[in-house]
Design a protein around this motif. Structure first.
Motif, PDB file in Angstrom:
ATOM      1  N   ASP A 286     -11.349  -6.204  11.692  1.00 18.57           N
ATOM      2  CA  ASP A 286     -12.037  -4.952  11.405  1.00 18.57           C
ATOM      3  C   ASP A 286     -11.076  -3.960  10.740  1.00 18.57           C
ATOM      4  O   ASP A 286     -11.015  -2.775  11.088  1.00 18.57           O
ATOM      5  CB  ASP A 286     -12.629  -4.354  12.695  1.00 18.57           C
ATOM      6  CG  ASP A 286     -13.665  -3.265  12.390  1.00 18.57           C
ATOM      7  OD1 ASP A 286     -14.210  -3.293  11.255  1.00 18.57           O
ATOM      8  OD2 ASP A 286     -13.901  -2.393  13.250  1.00 18.57           O
ATOM      9  N   ALA A 287     -10.279  -4.474   9.783  1.00 18.29           N
ATOM     10  CA  ALA A 287      -9.297  -3.662   9.058  1.00 18.29           C
ATOM     11  C   ALA A 287      -9.765  -3.457   7.615  1.00 18.29           C
ATOM     12  O   ALA A 287     -10.673  -4.135   7.145  1.00 18.29           O
ATOM     13  CB  ALA A 287      -7.934  -4.352   9.076  1.00 18.29           C
ATOM     14  N   SER A 288      -9.121  -2.518   6.908  1.00 17.05           N
ATOM     15  CA  SER A 288      -9.479  -2.209   5.530  1.00 17.05           C
ATOM     16  C   SER A 288      -9.036  -3.339   4.599  1.00 17.05           C
ATOM     17  O   SER A 288      -7.841  -3.666   4.535  1.00 17.05           O
ATOM     18  CB  SER A 288      -8.815  -0.897   5.093  1.00 17.05           C
ATOM     19  OG  SER A 288      -8.859  -0.762   3.696  1.00 17.05           O
TER      20      SER A 288
ATOM     21  N   ARG B 148      -6.565  -2.001   1.910  1.00 18.76           N
ATOM     22  CA  ARG B 148      -5.199  -1.785   2.425  1.00 18.76           C
ATOM     23  C   ARG B 148      -4.449  -3.110   2.557  1.00 18.76           C
ATOM     24  O   ARG B 148      -3.257  -3.198   2.240  1.00 18.76           O
ATOM     25  CB  ARG B 148      -5.242  -1.075   3.784  1.00 18.76           C
ATOM     26  CG  ARG B 148      -5.534   0.417   3.682  1.00 18.76           C
ATOM     27  CD  ARG B 148      -5.392   1.080   5.040  1.00 18.76           C
ATOM     28  NE  ARG B 148      -4.016   1.078   5.511  1.00 18.76           N
ATOM     29  CZ  ARG B 148      -3.668   1.162   6.789  1.00 18.76           C
ATOM     30  NH1 ARG B 148      -4.588   1.238   7.737  1.00 18.76           N
ATOM     31  NH2 ARG B 148      -2.407   1.164   7.141  1.00 18.76           N
TER      32      ARG B 148
ATOM     33  N   ALA C 287      -9.310  -9.565   7.363  1.00 19.50           N
ATOM     34  CA  ALA C 287      -9.766  -8.167   7.411  1.00 19.50           C
ATOM     35  C   ALA C 287     -11.074  -8.043   8.186  1.00 19.50           C
ATOM     36  O   ALA C 287     -11.250  -7.108   8.979  1.00 19.50           O
ATOM     37  CB  ALA C 287      -9.926  -7.623   6.000  1.00 19.50           C
TER      38      ALA C 287
END
Length: 319
Positions: free
Chosen positions: A108-110, A113, A104
């Motif tokens: 650069d992801a949630s 999620r 993540a």
């Protein structure tokens, strides 16, 4: 710190006969299911993996509890070890998972999620593993212990009382972790204290098995640490050679269609998995691979779960 603590928890459960009582409680409920008690390895790894977030801790702890008991009852040793090795990797797929956090950050992801996306594939894998055990048991009935005589419902309920102490301990550990009241390391400490308290209450804790548990946990932890140290050294060497990055750039230079790109990345990650640990695979290739994936139109959360599954396969391949 979480790894040796969880291993010590497994040693306590194994040496104080708590694991034997746990299997005795599960036995009547799984008597008619093909594979019977072999399914406890899958369920145990799934539940414990969600607590520890570490494949090494999951595999070492559940193996210490389940393997001696399955061998004693006459189950096939190869299938038992194989189910522990594969289901042990569920620790990095069922949240919370250190590998997912690393991905993540790299993508650069949630994180939330990606955590939520891991539950369904994790449960699906547990069903597939259990399905294979059932199919194998039907194909090789001679290698599975015979079914026990049928028991009454009242007898099943009585034997299930053996499950209550360990079940309460697991529920408590999962609850404090999910509620955000404790970290994975603190949960491991709670697990050790809880298992010691249960063993003392059941009068199966002695000074001798307490010492044996500490020594067993120390030996197993040191063995795992040496393996991890060797893997870390190999990772540094691979990083200096630039091989992971060059492999990713080579795939990028082929200008493949989206699905051909996924197929090529499967091969690349499986090759890298024989030499690198999962986190290193993600860190060393993400700078090249993630822009390719975005350009091909794939969702980064979906790709994160896909990479974690490939890392799980890599964890099973020697060494």
């Amino acid at each position: 710190a979480a790894l040796p603590l969880f291993i010590w928890m497994g040693e306590i459960l194994f040496r104080t006969k708590l694991s034997e009582e746990m299997f005795e409680g599960l036995r009547p409920w799984l008597n008619r299911v093909p594979g019977r008690l072999m399914h406890t390895t899958i369920l145990g790894c799934g539940v414990f993996g969600s607590v520890s977030g570490s494949s090494a801790a999951t595999c070492a702890t559940i193996a210490k509890v389940a393997l001696p008991e399955l061998k004693r009852r006459g189950y096939n040793e190869k299938l038992a070890i194989g189910s522990l090795a594969t289901a042990g990797t569920l620790g990095i797929l069922i949240p919370p998972s250190i590998t997912m956090v690393v991905y993540a950050v790299a993508a650069d992801a949630s994180i939330i999620r990606i955590f939520l996306a891991g539950f369904l594939p994790g449960f699906l894998l547990m069903l597939l593993f259990s399905g294979y055990i059932g199919w194998w048991s039907l194909r090789h009935p001679d290698q599975v212990p015979p079914a026990d005589p049928p028991t009454t419902f009242r007898e099943k309920i009585r034997l299930s009382g053996n499950l209550i102490p360990c079940a309460l301990l697991i529920v408590f550990i999962v609850w404090v972790l999910v509620a955000g009241w404790a970290t994975a390391t603190e949960c491991a400490a709670f697990g050790v204290l809880g298992s010691l308290a249960i063993a003392a209450y059941g009068r199966s804790l002695t000074w001798q098995n307490f010492k044996d548990g500490i020594m067993g946990a120390t030996r197993t932890s040191c063995m795992i640490m040496f393996i991890l140290a060797g893997a870390a050294f190999l990772t540094k060497t691979m990083a200096f050679t630039g091989i992971p990055r060059e492999l990713a750039e080579w795939v990028d230079s082929m200008h493949l269609s989206p699905y051909a790109l996924i197929g090529a990345l499967v091969v690349v990650y499986l090759v890298l998995g024989t030499a690198l640990d999962g986190i290193s695979m993600i860190v060393l290739t993400s700078a090249v691979v993630l822009p390719m994936i975005q350009k091909a139109g794939f969702d980064l959360v979906w790709f994160g779960i896909f990479v974690v599954l490939l890392v799980e396969i890599a964890e099973v391949t020697p060494p």
